[in-house]
Design an enzyme around this catalytic site. Sequence first.
Site, PDB file in Angstrom:
ATOM      1  N   HIS A 197       1.360  -1.494   0.220  1.00 25.43           N
ATOM      2  CA  HIS A 197      -0.310  -0.181   0.003  1.00 25.43           C
ATOM      3  C   HIS A 197       1.130   1.026  -0.389  1.00 25.43           C
ATOM      4  O   HIS A 197       1.747   1.909   1.124  1.00 25.43           O
ATOM      5  CB  HIS A 197      -0.639   0.372   1.386  1.00 25.43           C
ATOM      6  CG  HIS A 197      -1.944   0.862   0.551  1.00 25.43           C
ATOM      7  ND1 HIS A 197      -2.061   2.341   0.260  1.00 25.43           N
ATOM      8  CD2 HIS A 197      -3.611   0.281   1.254  1.00 25.43           C
ATOM      9  CE1 HIS A 197      -2.960   2.948   0.589  1.00 25.43           C
ATOM     10  NE2 HIS A 197      -3.975   1.826   1.070  1.00 25.43           N
ATOM     11  N   GLU A 310     -11.805  -2.269  -4.169  1.00 19.94           N
ATOM     12  CA  GLU A 310     -11.737  -0.915  -3.907  1.00 19.94           C
ATOM     13  C   GLU A 310     -11.204  -0.171  -5.688  1.00 19.94           C
ATOM     14  O   GLU A 310     -10.486   0.533  -5.021  1.00 19.94           O
ATOM     15  CB  GLU A 310     -10.707  -0.895  -2.692  1.00 19.94           C
ATOM     16  CG  GLU A 310     -11.391  -1.492  -1.897  1.00 19.94           C
ATOM     17  CD  GLU A 310     -11.077  -1.151  -0.435  1.00 19.94           C
ATOM     18  OE1 GLU A 310     -11.572  -0.018   0.372  1.00 19.94           O
ATOM     19  OE2 GLU A 310      -9.817  -1.615   0.498  1.00 19.94           O
ATOM     20  N   CYS A 411     -10.554   4.229   7.658  1.00 21.75           N
ATOM     21  CA  CYS A 411      -9.273   4.370   7.741  1.00 21.75           C
ATOM     22  C   CYS A 411      -9.345   6.598   6.895  1.00 21.75           C
ATOM     23  O   CYS A 411      -8.963   7.251   7.237  1.00 21.75           O
ATOM     24  CB  CYS A 411      -8.508   4.628   5.783  1.00 21.75           C
ATOM     25  SG  CYS A 411     -10.036   3.646   5.181  1.00 21.75           S
TER      26      CYS A 411
HETATM   27 ZN   LIG Z   1     -10.240   5.380   3.481  1.00 21.71          ZN
END
Ligand SMILES: [Zn+2]
Length: 655
Positions: A197, A310, A411
């Site tokens: 990430h 996502e 997040c």
């Molecule tokens: Zn987020």
Amino acid sequence: MFPHDNSSGLGPVDTSQSPHTLLKTLKFKSVTLNEGFWTKRLTINRKISLHFGFEMLNKDGNFDNLRIAAGLIKGNYRGYVFQDSDIYKWLEALAWEVGKDPDQELVSMADAAVELIAAAQLPNGYINSFVQTRGSFEPWIDLDDGHELYCAGFLFQAAIAFQRALGDHRLLNIACRFADYICSVFGPDKRHGTCGHPEVEMALVELFRETGEVRYLDLAKFFIDQRGQNIMKGHRSYGPEYNQDHIHVRQVIEAAGHSVRQLYLASGVTDLFLETGEQALLDAMLRLSKDIIETKLYITGGLGARFDGESFGDPYELPSDQCYCETCAGIASFMWNWRMLLASGGGCYADQMERVLYNNILASPALDGRHYFYINPLMLREARYLRLSTDLPPSEIFTPDQRPEWHDCACCPPNVMRLFSSFTHYLATHDAKGIQIHHFAPADIECDLTMGQRVKLNMITDYPWHGQIRLRIAESGNSPWGLSIRIPEWSQYPTISINGKVASDLRHEKGYLYLERIWQAEDIIELELNIEAMFVASNPRVDATRGCSAIQRGPIIYCLEDRDQEIRGRLLDIEVDKDQPLVTRWDNDQLDGVMVVEAGGRFIDFESWHGRLYQPAYSPVLSIPSPTRLVAIPYYAWGNRVIGGMRVWIPNKSI
Ligand SMILES: [Zn+2]
């Protein structure tokens, strides 16, 4: 406590010394916001959201994870592997807020958190509560999914905020010790690999800007160069594209994979360009931006069409109801476009920032500052099916009355908090010629121009509800300097006057009006952007919205909520009649005050279909739709009364 006297006053991004930036960032404290649209939202962020965030970080075990890592308590780690990052984002927000205006309660919370992080840090500099509570110390065993460097990036950014806003170097010492440890592990002649990430790249560049330590910049470049080897497996079976490991950064031609990862990576790559000037990096980012703007961007600025991974979808794959549009992707887009703006001076990037800010990021927090959307769909069918975030247990796929308070994967909420807390950073910049105004809000702006003179401006506006922007020169030197004012992409007939006289022969540069002269104190520049409600169509290739219209007024995208319509429960039967004018009215009593837009519309006669789902297309029309007034509210405010049917795109009148 925080010593304030030696803070540099810089903001989250500092390009004041970057050799390849066109625009230089102002000091964070150079812009002061005055009463207006944003002060209401930012005050809620400060007075409610930050305290609420503290509550949630306690409740969800984020702080306990660090306490366990520090040996202060016993217990089991809770949550996702990246829980630490939520604390760091929240702490960054705290730093900007305390820097603006000290508040003892915020200071106490920040102090306790910094002390806890210091206690949890290992003697070698490493810190990650998930790894440290796992038993024997084995860092970096899962670079693809472990998020260790991702968490480190947010720690670095929080630490930079503490240093710049408060002159408090405690967190920066922790961050640099960790960064030095990472430098000792990874590198061309050390361990290879990078985090699944992206995030640490832009944080390392900023750490270089803050400390001057070139090894942090080198490490950012190393991590960027490591990507594209086609070896990451991707979460579940999404493959290397999920992590943007399918192609080397310099060869990128399109946005792909997990949208937040793509956009954080792009931010880091653009930061690297700003420091190194490597043209191949900027060329790749220009291709990426073109692909997104032309084929993958929601009208709200949202990004990421698919729940699966996502991720970005195919070109023009932009469904309204099953879209993802994660708030973090919007924030990452905002951050990336800021860097592209700094690199190029192009107003198109400020346009993207504005679109995503008002219509995606702002839609995440409820007006009460205590509830957040993770996913930001453009349509909800009678509120029967609303996914709230990814990887949810089935019990959490439901129809809520309002946005969730928090998320298992939290997040987004603290990401909104830190962006709102640093909002003023993004309003203006300067260069060798003068000052650039990118975003409109009532504010006082001051800047020491490179030619040595101090300039002060006062901006008065009721933006985004009205399009008048009044700039008063409060202080100016004796040399000529340029004032650049962005003309938003939606503004068709802007006019400008200087000291009451309409200006003609205006110079346009990259989406900005450029006015240069020897400015005098009390000179007044008045810009009229002519904000009027209008219909917007999508490219016909966006088949999900072909034959539909959206309503936009200034930077604000509108939506219909079922509860506002003449007959409830019939949002799917609605058509809009574009031949009828749009009517605007201010509603002070709804949604903290909003401009409502009404359109002529109709309900199709659903009954005439007699329950059929399909019928021959040549079937005669049995009845005429019944007229109605469609009531539209700003999309950012949807779901604040109750979450019910909602749509942004409205089918055009069919017959
Ligand atoms: Zn987020």
